[in-house]
Design an enzyme around this catalytic site. Structure first.
Site, PDB file in Angstrom:
ATOM      1  N   ASP A  40       0.825  -1.281   0.053  1.00 42.09           N
ATOM      2  CA  ASP A  40       0.023  -0.023  -0.111  1.00 42.09           C
ATOM      3  C   ASP A  40       0.980   1.251   0.107  1.00 42.09           C
ATOM      4  O   ASP A  40       1.650   1.533   0.848  1.00 42.09           O
ATOM      5  CB  ASP A  40      -1.032  -0.124   1.140  1.00 42.09           C
ATOM      6  N   TYR A 168      -0.099 -21.855   9.132  1.00 41.99           N
ATOM      7  CA  TYR A 168       0.832 -20.927   9.244  1.00 41.99           C
ATOM      8  C   TYR A 168       2.593 -21.869   9.393  1.00 41.99           C
ATOM      9  O   TYR A 168       3.318 -21.321   8.642  1.00 41.99           O
ATOM     10  CB  TYR A 168       0.681 -20.024  10.254  1.00 41.99           C
ATOM     11  N   LYS A 172       6.303 -21.786   7.011  1.00 37.79           N
ATOM     12  CA  LYS A 172       7.408 -21.366   7.459  1.00 37.79           C
ATOM     13  C   LYS A 172       8.441 -22.610   7.179  1.00 37.79           C
ATOM     14  O   LYS A 172       9.638 -22.302   7.057  1.00 37.79           O
ATOM     15  CB  LYS A 172       7.526 -21.047   8.735  1.00 37.79           C
ATOM     16  N   THR A 203       3.597  -7.851  17.646  1.00 40.38           N
ATOM     17  CA  THR A 203       3.189  -7.186  16.533  1.00 40.38           C
ATOM     18  C   THR A 203       1.804  -7.218  16.057  1.00 40.38           C
ATOM     19  O   THR A 203       1.139  -8.124  16.715  1.00 40.38           O
ATOM     20  CB  THR A 203       4.138  -7.718  15.311  1.00 40.38           C
TER      21      THR A 203
HETATM   22  N1  LIG Z   1       5.601 -11.420  14.997  1.00 39.52           N
HETATM   23  C1  LIG Z   1       6.214 -12.672  15.324  1.00 39.52           C
HETATM   24  O1  LIG Z   1       6.171 -13.133  16.470  1.00 39.52           O
HETATM   25  C2  LIG Z   1       6.921 -13.347  14.224  1.00 39.52           C
HETATM   26  C3  LIG Z   1       7.642 -14.661  14.586  1.00 39.52           C
HETATM   27  C4  LIG Z   1       8.212 -15.453  13.683  1.00 39.52           C
HETATM   28  C5  LIG Z   1       8.135 -15.067  12.409  1.00 39.52           C
HETATM   29  N2  LIG Z   1       7.114 -13.770  11.977  1.00 39.52           N
HETATM   30  C6  LIG Z   1       7.604 -13.391  10.601  1.00 39.52           C
HETATM   31  O2  LIG Z   1       8.094 -11.897  10.279  1.00 39.52           O
HETATM   32  C7  LIG Z   1       7.600 -11.197   9.501  1.00 39.52           C
HETATM   33  C8  LIG Z   1       6.858 -10.048   9.820  1.00 39.52           C
HETATM   34  O3  LIG Z   1       5.999 -10.304  10.606  1.00 39.52           O
HETATM   35  P1  LIG Z   1       5.507  -9.100  11.678  1.00 39.52           P
HETATM   36  O4  LIG Z   1       5.078  -9.925  12.970  1.00 39.52           O
HETATM   37  O5  LIG Z   1       6.176  -7.890  11.629  1.00 39.52           O
HETATM   38  O6  LIG Z   1       3.876  -8.957  10.993  1.00 39.52           O
HETATM   39  P2  LIG Z   1       3.097  -7.552  10.922  1.00 39.52           P
HETATM   40  O7  LIG Z   1       3.343  -6.756  11.755  1.00 39.52           O
HETATM   41  O8  LIG Z   1       1.631  -8.119  10.266  1.00 39.52           O
HETATM   42  O9  LIG Z   1       3.526  -7.100   9.379  1.00 39.52           O
HETATM   43  C9  LIG Z   1       3.409  -7.756   8.148  1.00 39.52           C
HETATM   44  C10 LIG Z   1       3.859  -6.978   7.016  1.00 39.52           C
HETATM   45  O10 LIG Z   1       3.880  -7.900   5.687  1.00 39.52           O
HETATM   46  C11 LIG Z   1       2.981  -6.982   4.793  1.00 39.52           C
HETATM   47  N3  LIG Z   1       2.572  -7.939   3.978  1.00 39.52           N
HETATM   48  C12 LIG Z   1       1.488  -8.591   4.087  1.00 39.52           C
HETATM   49  N4  LIG Z   1       1.115  -9.148   2.741  1.00 39.52           N
HETATM   50  C13 LIG Z   1       1.828  -8.611   1.843  1.00 39.52           C
HETATM   51  C14 LIG Z   1       1.889  -8.533   0.420  1.00 39.52           C
HETATM   52  N5  LIG Z   1       1.112  -9.594  -0.427  1.00 39.52           N
HETATM   53  N6  LIG Z   1       2.846  -7.927  -0.048  1.00 39.52           N
HETATM   54  C15 LIG Z   1       3.696  -7.292   0.428  1.00 39.52           C
HETATM   55  N7  LIG Z   1       3.594  -7.106   1.898  1.00 39.52           N
HETATM   56  C16 LIG Z   1       2.580  -7.894   2.503  1.00 39.52           C
HETATM   57  C17 LIG Z   1       2.175  -6.080   5.646  1.00 39.52           C
HETATM   58  O11 LIG Z   1       1.660  -5.181   4.859  1.00 39.52           O
HETATM   59  P3  LIG Z   1       0.316  -4.501   5.053  1.00 39.52           P
HETATM   60  O12 LIG Z   1       0.501  -3.337   6.199  1.00 39.52           O
HETATM   61  O13 LIG Z   1      -0.081  -3.591   3.765  1.00 39.52           O
HETATM   62  O14 LIG Z   1      -0.722  -5.485   5.393  1.00 39.52           O
HETATM   63  C18 LIG Z   1       2.965  -5.850   6.709  1.00 39.52           C
HETATM   64  O15 LIG Z   1       4.024  -4.873   6.202  1.00 39.52           O
HETATM   65  C19 LIG Z   1       6.623 -12.191   8.761  1.00 39.52           C
HETATM   66  O16 LIG Z   1       7.129 -12.886   7.728  1.00 39.52           O
HETATM   67  C20 LIG Z   1       6.011 -13.319   9.777  1.00 39.52           C
HETATM   68  O17 LIG Z   1       5.860 -14.555   9.395  1.00 39.52           O
HETATM   69  C21 LIG Z   1       6.881 -13.138  12.812  1.00 39.52           C
END
Ligand SMILES: NC(=O)c1ccc[n+]([C@@H]2O[C@H](COP(=O)([O-])OP(=O)(O)OC[C@H]3O[C@@H](n4cnc5c(N)ncnc54)[C@H](OP(=O)(O)O)[C@@H]3O)[C@@H](O)[C@H]2O)c1
Length: 254
Positions: A40, A168, A172, A203
């Site tokens: 976006d 999910y 991964k 997050t």
């Molecule tokens: N949080 C945790 O505990 C955790 C743990 C392990 C791994 N992870 C991984 O870390 C990464 C970041 O997660 P987060 O926790 O920071 O999540 P988040 O706050 O929900 O942020 C996700 C980001 O991905 C973007 N996104 C989603 N679909 C997309 C698409 N089709 N094209 C481009 N961007 C897209 C979102 O954009 P919009 O704002 O437009 O939706 C947002 O910027 C992810 O891969 C997640 O699986 C997270």
């Protein structure tokens, strides 16, 4: 976009919030020009503004990892502006539909596969010529310990009682295999490809239930994005939830 020659150029997908935003900030504080991947444009511009106020040379890059046209346009913009890409952090991800056997939300599984797995492969494939044009590119696929079969099946580990929902975690686990194969394909090049485990970070993805900060999670991607020449390729590295010290990091089992 204009080239800055000696400055490294990094792209973080999904960089407008959460761990991605903090990863962009940390890479920027290392002196890199950071391309803020955002599906976006408005949210991306807002993140760009916030990062610039924090001293980061941030440039928004419209990028929906599920849209082939958007990926191609982004590649074209980076090719025109810089002619190379030094760091690619495939961070964009979604988590939804925590149903289990007998009640699996298949539509949610398909959506997660499209963003978390196919998106990683599409973006990496498309940017490969620009990564090859860098002297020693680093690629980070953001994964999770709950995609590690070793961690999840360890009877003494912290994930032994993880909710039995395959959606999910399977995305991964797939990212982990993509990492192994990408690293293998590029093992005769200076490019390193590794999977990152940020740990459980607060997050939007988990309703802010995580016990670590997004910045702590981003430090894992920063580490892998700045590996020296003798660093590893083809590993899952990051937070070790099983360790007694909450700030323990290392290689996780697949
Ligand atoms: N949080 C945790 O505990 C955790 C743990 C392990 C791994 N992870 C991984 O870390 C990464 C970041 O997660 P987060 O926790 O920071 O999540 P988040 O706050 O929900 O942020 C996700 C980001 O991905 C973007 N996104 C989603 N679909 C997309 C698409 N089709 N094209 C481009 N961007 C897209 C979102 O954009 P919009 O704002 O437009 O939706 C947002 O910027 C992810 O891969 C997640 O699986 C997270």
């Amino acid at each position: 976009m204009t080239d800055t020659h000696d400055t490294k150029v990094a792209l973080v997908t999904g960089a407008n919030r959460g761990i991605g935003l903090e990863t962009a900030r940390l890479l920027g504080h290392e002196g890199m020009t950071v391309l803020v991947g955002a599906r976006d444009t408005g949210r991306g511009a807002e993140a760009e503004r916030a990062l610039r106020e924090d001293g980061v040379d941030a440039r928004v890059l419209p990028l929906d990892v599920t849209d082939a046209g958007s990926v191609a346009t982004a590649v074209g913009a980076v090719a025109d502006g810089f002619g190379r890409l030094d760091v690619l952090v495939n961070n964009a991800g979604v988590a939804e539909g925590w149903g289990t056997i007998g009640g699996t939300d298949l539509a949610a599984v398909r959506r997660m596969l499209e963003v978390n797995v196919v998106g990683v492969m599409a973006v990496t494939d498309a940017f490969l010529p620009l990564l090859r044009a860098s002297p020693a590119a680093r690629v980070v696929h953001v994964s999770s310990e709950i995609g590690s079969m070793g961690a999840v099946t360890d009877p003494r580990g912290p994930f032994h009682d993880l909710v039995a929902s395959p959606g999910y975690p399977l995305t991964k686990a797939a990212v982990n295999m993509v990492t192994v194969m990408h690293a293998r394909a590029l093992r005769d090049t200076p490019i390193k490809v590794n999977a990152a485990n940020p740990g459980y970070c607060a997050t939007d993805l988990n309703g802010h239930s995580g016990t670590r900060t997004a910045e702590q999670g981003a430090r894992v991607s920063l580490h892998l994005a700045t590996l020296p020449e003798d660093g590893p390729s083809g590993v899952l590295w990051g937070h070790l939830a099983a360790a007694s010290d909450p700030e323990s990091y290392g290689i996780l089992p697949w």
